[in-house]
Design a protein around this motif. Structure first.
Motif, PDB file in Angstrom:
ATOM      1  N   VAL A   4      -7.963   8.291  -8.162  1.00 51.49           N
ATOM      2  CA  VAL A   4      -7.314   6.976  -8.858  1.00 51.49           C
ATOM      3  C   VAL A   4      -6.165   6.664  -8.317  1.00 51.49           C
ATOM      4  O   VAL A   4      -5.603   5.074  -8.741  1.00 51.49           O
ATOM      5  N   ILE A   5      -5.183   7.193  -7.688  1.00 47.96           N
ATOM      6  CA  ILE A   5      -4.187   6.347  -6.905  1.00 47.96           C
ATOM      7  C   ILE A   5      -4.224   6.845  -5.395  1.00 47.96           C
ATOM      8  O   ILE A   5      -4.475   7.926  -5.141  1.00 47.96           O
ATOM      9  N   ILE A  10       2.822   4.022   3.069  1.00 49.12           N
ATOM     10  CA  ILE A  10       3.566   2.885   2.816  1.00 49.12           C
ATOM     11  C   ILE A  10       5.094   3.211   3.278  1.00 49.12           C
ATOM     12  O   ILE A  10       5.383   4.452   3.274  1.00 49.12           O
ATOM     13  N   SER A  11       5.903   2.231   3.262  1.00 43.17           N
ATOM     14  CA  SER A  11       7.273   1.976   3.574  1.00 43.17           C
ATOM     15  C   SER A  11       7.959   0.861   2.735  1.00 43.17           C
ATOM     16  O   SER A  11       7.342  -0.094   2.631  1.00 43.17           O
ATOM     17  N   LYS A  12       9.056   1.122   2.578  1.00 49.52           N
ATOM     18  CA  LYS A  12       9.813   0.309   1.629  1.00 49.52           C
ATOM     19  C   LYS A  12      11.155   0.090   2.201  1.00 49.52           C
ATOM     20  O   LYS A  12      12.045   1.224   2.440  1.00 49.52           O
ATOM     21  N   GLN A  13      11.627  -1.035   2.734  1.00 46.19           N
ATOM     22  CA  GLN A  13      12.956  -1.424   3.197  1.00 46.19           C
ATOM     23  C   GLN A  13      13.612  -2.211   2.449  1.00 46.19           C
ATOM     24  O   GLN A  13      13.099  -3.158   1.784  1.00 46.19           O
ATOM     25  N   PHE A  14      15.018  -2.224   2.227  1.00 46.32           N
ATOM     26  CA  PHE A  14      15.774  -3.133   1.451  1.00 46.32           C
ATOM     27  C   PHE A  14      16.897  -3.710   2.430  1.00 46.32           C
ATOM     28  O   PHE A  14      17.427  -2.832   3.566  1.00 46.32           O
ATOM     29  N   ILE A  72       4.033   2.048  -6.918  1.00 48.37           N
ATOM     30  CA  ILE A  72       2.730   2.290  -7.575  1.00 48.37           C
ATOM     31  C   ILE A  72       2.642   1.143  -8.591  1.00 48.37           C
ATOM     32  O   ILE A  72       1.338   0.897  -8.957  1.00 48.37           O
ATOM     33  N   CYS A  73       3.303   0.984  -9.487  1.00 45.44           N
ATOM     34  CA  CYS A  73       3.359   0.225 -10.694  1.00 45.44           C
ATOM     35  C   CYS A  73       3.271  -1.266 -10.471  1.00 45.44           C
ATOM     36  O   CYS A  73       3.018  -1.983 -11.305  1.00 45.44           O
ATOM     37  N   GLU A  82      -0.292   0.410   2.153  1.00 45.73           N
ATOM     38  CA  GLU A  82      -1.147  -0.240   0.869  1.00 45.73           C
ATOM     39  C   GLU A  82      -1.274   0.915  -0.183  1.00 45.73           C
ATOM     40  O   GLU A  82      -1.333   1.998  -0.064  1.00 45.73           O
ATOM     41  N   ILE A  83      -1.285   0.374  -1.413  1.00 46.04           N
ATOM     42  CA  ILE A  83      -1.661   1.124  -2.344  1.00 46.04           C
ATOM     43  C   ILE A  83      -2.916   0.640  -3.314  1.00 46.04           C
ATOM     44  O   ILE A  83      -2.748  -0.327  -3.788  1.00 46.04           O
ATOM     45  N   ARG A  84      -3.630   1.602  -3.695  1.00 43.49           N
ATOM     46  CA  ARG A  84      -4.991   1.199  -4.552  1.00 43.49           C
ATOM     47  C   ARG A  84      -4.826   2.001  -5.792  1.00 43.49           C
ATOM     48  O   ARG A  84      -4.607   3.227  -5.844  1.00 43.49           O
TER      49      ARG A  84
END
Length: 383
Positions: A4-5, A10-14, A72-73, A82-84
């Motif tokens: 379901v998830i 994934i990576s996240k940069q600010f 995720i949300c 990518e998030i599915r």
């Protein structure tokens, strides 16, 4: 089982700004001044969650837990990866997220429900259940800017669980409510588990993870360092806390302490219910150190049976080998296997100095037929 998830690398940069322009004039006169740097909040995170699975996420403050949930949300978009998702999702990401302070609780229920993708007709059908669960019937038409933090959580959680999501995402907010409401929320979470829904839970409370979750993820500085059974993941989490403590020790902040083993005089951890027990904890310390001793006993299912008060158990360690004796005057537990965790924390009880997860296993033998965990010794008398 159905996934379901699915979180795929994934990576996240600010972008962090330093010496930012304070006015439009400065920006026009010095367009190239000021500096920026990239901060990686998440780095190559990869995992899957199946239906009918409850997964806990633990980590220190700043480890990336909330950022991961926001990705995720859909609140944040990952920089890469990518998030599915499969199925409907309801999330409690932070206190009052999605609430408009000038609107009443009633209006916010409809607004929050709309944000979750549900029609007004559907919200009409669950409105009474939301109010009943939140226990805010007297305040539902009051502007939420007058709500306490606990009232915020009660209303938001009531909406999230009553829209019947396939996936429930909860980020720390349960820690705000009182104990009775927390228990009520956990009961609803367990009902969701029975119904086969998926739950993603972020919490600092290891007891909640043990009691509720099937699996646990551990984040450290944006990296996923553990993804497995709850006990194993919590052990890795504790070890990383200790590594941080050791780094402080090298800077002269704390002493390097390690727990080597737990032993009994007889060599056996088997005991009859109601009897006493003694065991020794062997500890090595590089320097003299004064801290507090912690003892935890859990059932194999992760339910906390007992935790000692760290403030009331001081120990003074000498350089080299030390032995701390633990006397349990009576063990009123029923038949079963129980895990023992021991640790040393600082004098304030805030920082873990040394820890041993599942350092020993106690086998309790009980000849009676009672059920549960504890033998209360009830005396039944007819009047």
């Amino acid at each position: 089982m159905t996934t379901v998830i699915e979180v795929s690398n994934i990576s996240k940069q600010f972008k962090i700004h330093h010496e930012r322009h304070k006015s439009l004039k400065e920006r026009l006169l010095h367009p190239k001044s000021g500096t920026t740097e990239l901060f990686s909040a998440l780095v190559d995170i990869d995992f899957k969650i199946s239906d009918n699975e409850t997964v806990g996420i633990v980590g220190q403050n700043g480890s990336g837990k909330s950022t991961l949930l926001k990705c995720i949300c859909g609140v944040l978009q990952p920089t890469t990866g990518e998030i599915r998702l499969r199925g409907s999702l309801a999330a409690l990401l932070e206190l009052g997220a999605g609430f408009q302070h000038e609107l009443s609780g009633r209006d916010n229920v409809y607004l929050y429900g709309a944000m979750l993708g549900f029609s007004r007709k559907m919200i009409d059908s669950i409105f009474d259940d939301v109010v009943a669960f939140s226990e805010l019937d007297q305040f539902i038409d009051t502007q939420v800017k007058f709500y306490s933090s606990g009232m915020y959580v009660r209303l938001a959680f009531a909406v999230a669980v009553n829209v019947d999501p396939d996936i429930l995402v909860v980020d720390e907010v349960l820690a705000v409510g009182d104990e009775r409401f927390q228990a009520k929320c956990l009961d609803r979470i367990r009902r969701f588990q029975v119904e086969g829904r998926s739950i993603l839970l972020v919490t600092h409370q290891a007891d909640q993870v043990r009691a509720v979750c099937d699996r646990a993820l551990v984040l450290d500085a944006g990296h996923l360092i553990a993804n497995g059974p709850v006990q194993e993941s919590l052990r890795i989490f504790r070890e990383h806390l200790l590594e941080d403590a050791i780094e402080h020790d090298r800077a002269g902040v704390q002493s390097n302490v390690s727990i080597d083993a737990i032993t009994t005089p007889s060599g056996s951890f088997e005991v009859r219910s109601g009897a006493g027990m003694h065991f020794d904890v062997n500890i090595t310390s590089e320097t003299a150190y004064s801290g507090n001793f912690v003892l935890e006993i859990f059932t194999r299912s992760g339910l906390l049976v007992s935790r000692s008060d760290a403030q009331g158990s001081p120990v003074n360690l000498r350089p080299g080998a030390n032995r701390v004796g633990v006397d349990l005057a009576q063990i009123p537990l029923l038949d079963g296997i129980y895990d023992v965790n021991v640790g040393i924390v600082d004098s304030h009880g805030n920082t873990v100095i040394a820890w041993k997860e599942q350092g020993a296993t106690i086998q309790v033998i009980y000849d009676g037929r009672e059920g549960g965990i504890v033998e209360l010794g009830a005396m039944i008398q007819q009047q």
